[in-house]
Every structure is written in structure tokens, then in C-alpha cells.
Write a protein that holds these residues in place. Sequence first.
Motif, short mmCIF file in Angstrom:
data_model
loop_
_atom_site.label_atom_id
_atom_site.label_comp_id
_atom_site.label_asym_id
_atom_site.label_seq_id
_atom_site.Cartn_x
_atom_site.Cartn_y
_atom_site.Cartn_z
N ARG A 105 0.84 -1.19 0.00
CA ARG A 105 0.00 0.00 0.00
C ARG A 105 0.88 1.25 0.00
O ARG A 105 2.06 1.18 0.35
N ILE A 124 0.59 5.87 0.31
CA ILE A 124 -0.15 7.12 0.40
C ILE A 124 0.51 8.10 -0.55
O ILE A 124 1.73 8.30 -0.49
N SER A 159 -2.55 -0.94 -2.98
CA SER A 159 -3.68 -0.04 -2.76
C SER A 159 -3.14 1.36 -2.51
O SER A 159 -2.13 1.53 -1.83
N ASP A 213 -3.90 5.32 -1.24
CA ASP A 213 -4.68 6.37 -0.60
C ASP A 213 -4.17 7.71 -1.12
O ASP A 213 -2.96 7.95 -1.09
N THR A 214 -5.07 8.57 -1.57
CA THR A 214 -4.67 9.88 -2.08
C THR A 214 -5.08 10.96 -1.08
O THR A 214 -6.23 11.00 -0.64
N THR A 264 -5.95 12.27 6.13
CA THR A 264 -7.19 11.64 5.68
C THR A 264 -6.98 10.22 5.17
O THR A 264 -7.93 9.58 4.72
N ALA A 265 -5.76 9.71 5.23
CA ALA A 265 -5.48 8.35 4.78
C ALA A 265 -6.14 7.34 5.71
O ALA A 265 -6.44 7.64 6.87
N THR A 266 -6.34 6.13 5.21
CA THR A 266 -7.00 5.09 6.00
C THR A 266 -6.03 4.36 6.93
O THR A 266 -6.45 3.52 7.72
#
Length: 316
Positions: A172, A174, A234, A236-237, A249-251
Motif C-alpha cells: 500500500r 499514500i 492499494s 490512498d490519495t 485523511t489516509a486510511t
Amino acid sequence: MVRIAIAGGSGEVAREVIDALVASKKHEIIILSRNGPGLSNPHNLEWRQVDYEAIGSLTQALDDIHTVLSFVQLLRDPENKAQKNLIDAAIRAGVTRFAPSEWGSRAAGSTMPWWAGKDDVKVYLKQVNANAKVLEYTLFQPGLFLNYLATPHKTSDHLTPLNTFVDFHSRRAIVVDEYDAIMTFTTVQDMAAVVAKAVGFEGPWPEVGGIRGSRVTVSQLVEIGKRVRGGPFSLDTVKLEDLEAGRLTATWTLEAQHHSVSGDEAEKLLKAVLVGTLLSSAKGYWDVSDEWNQLLPDHQFAKIDQFLEKAWTGKP
């Protein structure tokens, strides 16, 4: 042979450099420490106990030293007093060369407040040399340690595995919207080897001492991750304006923490480090220069693809 004093010699990066210096069999190494040698001194090096608050005793400790390499922990040096006193003492003692506690990005600015002391010390070094050069120095800047992309696996003798915003283990990453940041990655072993060679370098030290192992964009790094890990990542933007406001704001966030920080402080720092690293990457602070590559052209750096393939082959 050069007589080298290592300030903050018990730290992880310092120990990587000490190992490389010892392996070169060319220099005499003295460790400066607030607490003395303690239980670990595998190379049986000379230790000198120092008080960074007392310039007089610091000057005496540096009396016969040619080069000072500083690994002073910035989080434990309020107002950078220890490093500034070390610089003053080095000048008084007639030290020829000095390397401040850099060992990372080319700047910190407001994006990485835990490293703000680096920029302050750079200004101080320029000030002491404003009228005439009284202390030769270089800023060793290797970018981000490539070893961290192998986390949780340990790929060096001393460096603690820490994860980054590109997480190879969990496949993953970001990314910052509209910014494909350029990053420099250098193994801690290559950095240490370059420092060991730089200590004996006969020409003048460059003020900015970039050490460039590999230079890639974040998107290229993710593509390497897909190949090495055998599957998709995966993504996250996050938006730059959210990061600038301190919002993440990332998961997911960073998990691996340095042993020197614990408890609630560690949780806050992990978020701050992730936000700060994303911000600083978008601003180009991890795109370091290559002065030492040019001055030491015979050094062969680890290639990012080969290093990561070896680190992750056979790993789940």
C-alpha cells in the motif's frame, strides 16, 4: 590517518558509520558521550565523557581531533545548544572538519518540525564562517534510507526497521494528489561507506554533501513494489492543503516506531512524521544532490530494484 571524534556515537546511524570507519583500518576513532562507554563497545574504541553545556571541557576533549562527525539527537537538543556548543568548541580546538547531524533530507523547513534544528545549525555554520572560513564542513544528505522499504525485515546491523508512506509489506502507499514527488533512497551501508571515504578525501569538502543511491518518483517506486511483491498496491490519495493543516485523511498511518520514543509521544510523532514526510516529499526536500557521488566516482551504490528484490524474495 585522521583522528575522528563521533558525537552521539551510541545512536544507530552513528554505529553504522563507526563500523565502516573501523573496517577501513585507516583512522583513529574517539567516541564522545555524555555517559561514557556503557556496556557496548565492540571495537574497544576510546571514549571521552563530555558535557555539551560546558564549552571549555568540550574544547579540551577535541584538542587533538581533526574531524568531528555529529549524530546528536535533535529531539533531545533543545534550541540546538549541544551542536552549537560543539561547533564553537571545535573552532576553539582547531578542528579542521565538521559534519553536523544531518543524515537525511536536504531541508526540513516547516514540514518536519522534529528536524527543524538541522536548518538552524546550517545557518549557524554559515554565520561562524561569514568573515573567514574557520571550520570546513559538509552536510551529509543521503535522502531516505532504502533499508526502510524492507520493513519489518532488518537489512543492516543497527538501523531499526521503520515503515514509510510506501509500505511494501502491506502492499500500500499514500500519495499526494497532483504531486509525483521525486525521492532519493540510499542504503545506510552505502551512506556509511561514503562517509568513511569522505573522511580521508584530500580535496575540500563541499558544503552540501548529497549522497544519491537511487532517484525515483513515488509512482516509479510503487511500480517497483508491484514487481517485487508480485501484486497490486492499494493507494490512498491525500491533498496538500489537508497536510498543511495537519489533517491526515489516509486510511492508515505509520506503525513501526523508534525505540527512543514511546507512549503517547510516539503516537503523536508517528502521525507528525507521516504528515511531514508527505509534505516534504511534495516540496522536493527528499530530492537530494549528488556531490559525493561525483567526488567518489568509484563507489558502487546498491541499485534500488536489486536491493528490494533481494530483501523481499521469499517473504510473505
